[in-house]
Design an enzyme around this catalytic site. Structure first.
Site, short mmCIF file in Angstrom:
data_model
loop_
_atom_site.label_atom_id
_atom_site.label_comp_id
_atom_site.label_asym_id
_atom_site.label_seq_id
_atom_site.Cartn_x
_atom_site.Cartn_y
_atom_site.Cartn_z
CE LYS A 91 -26.53 -33.03 -46.92
NZ LYS A 91 -25.56 -33.77 -46.10
CB ILE A 92 -30.44 -24.52 -46.25
CG1 ILE A 92 -29.96 -23.99 -47.61
CG2 ILE A 92 -30.66 -23.37 -45.27
CD1 ILE A 92 -30.91 -23.01 -48.26
#
Length: 280
Positions: free
Chosen positions: A65-66
């Site tokens: 996740k970014i």
């Protein structure tokens, strides 16, 4: 210590979902692990952390996740180019989504130019219910629980337009997979509203809905999908025009929600680190 525990947990989850992942040729059966929220404004740090976590996990069905922040967007492009599957988080608007989608496509285009496999998975996560929470005290009662769905409908139109665009069709012809749109924050926060409001309203082809368990069980019990989300954005734009007349600036609010979301993630991270430190 946290990442040791998180990787142990999520690699087990990835292994449980691996048969689904294999049976759907990589479309479903994913789990997600986020980089430290403290990297939200650090592009280079995010790129490095994403690569390291994915390498340590050694699972093909693990998304990193970014957040889709200003610093996160170039990190998403670089990570996709490096072959790291990415779940883009903290997207709140059509414009946020388009920025994330373009970062994904640039990463894929760079892979194709470099002679690399264009199949790198990604999802773009739009947070829905937080819109309605944010305007609870700012708009008339007749507008309750309508803004989040309108924003989602507008974003879905952009998603379908992008998939039909010549740019994406060229990538698809090279073997690339579409970055799927994901509805996040879909538990109903208003006790006076339907507990499956966002599930029924946002049923749409080629999307994902990450429901909280309570919402999932409620939908299993009494949910019913009568219509799928329309691609026509006329209704959404009419609703958004009503909110503009109520004094709500959706562009400014999207930026505020992203800032608040980033701060909330960081606070949770600090609380968790304090907890681990105390226990260790």
């Amino acid at each position: 210590m946290f990442f040791e525990l998180a990787l142990e947990d999520l690699t087990q989850a990835a292994d449980l979902f691996r048969p689904i992942h294999d049976a759907t040729a990589g479309v479903d059966g994913w789990v997600s692990l986020e980089v430290s929220p403290l990297l939200a404004d650090d592009t280079a740090g995010t790129i490095k952390a994403a690569a390291q976590l994915f390498a340590r996990a050694q699972r093909p069905n693990l998304f990193i996740k970014i957040p889709g922040t200003g610093a996160g967007i170039p990190a998403i492009e670089a990570s996709i180019f490096a072959g790291v599957p990415i779940n883009v988080t903290l997207l709140f608007s059509r414009e946020h989504y388009i920025a994330a989608a373009e970062a994904y496509m640039r990463g894929i285009e760079r892979r194709i130019a470099a002679g690399l496999d264009p199949k790198v998975a990604s999802v773009a996560s739009i947070f829905v219910s937080r819109w309605d929470v944010a305007v609870t005290d700012k708009a008339s009662d007749q507008f309750r629980n309508r803004l989040g769905i309108a924003i989602a409908m507008r974003t879905y139109k952009a998603y379908r337009d992008l998939l039909a665009s010549p740019r994406w069709q060229k990538l698809a012809a090279s073997g690339a997979r579409p970055q799927r749109l994901l509805w996040a924050s879909t538990g109903t926060k208003d006790p006076a509203a339907s507990d499956i409001l966002y599930i029924q309203a946002l049923a749409a082809p080629d999307t994902i809905n990450t429901m909280p368990e309570k919402t999932l069980l409620a939908f299993a019990e009494h949910g019913k999908v009568n219509d799928v989300l329309p691609v026509d954005e006329g209704y959404a734009e009419a609703v958004l025009a009503e909110f503009t007349r109520e004094g709500i600036n959706d562009e400014a609010l999207a930026a505020e929600l992203q800032r608040e979301g980033t701060a909330a993630f960081a606070k949770s991270w600090h609380d968790l680190m304090s907890r681990i430190s105390a226990k260790s």
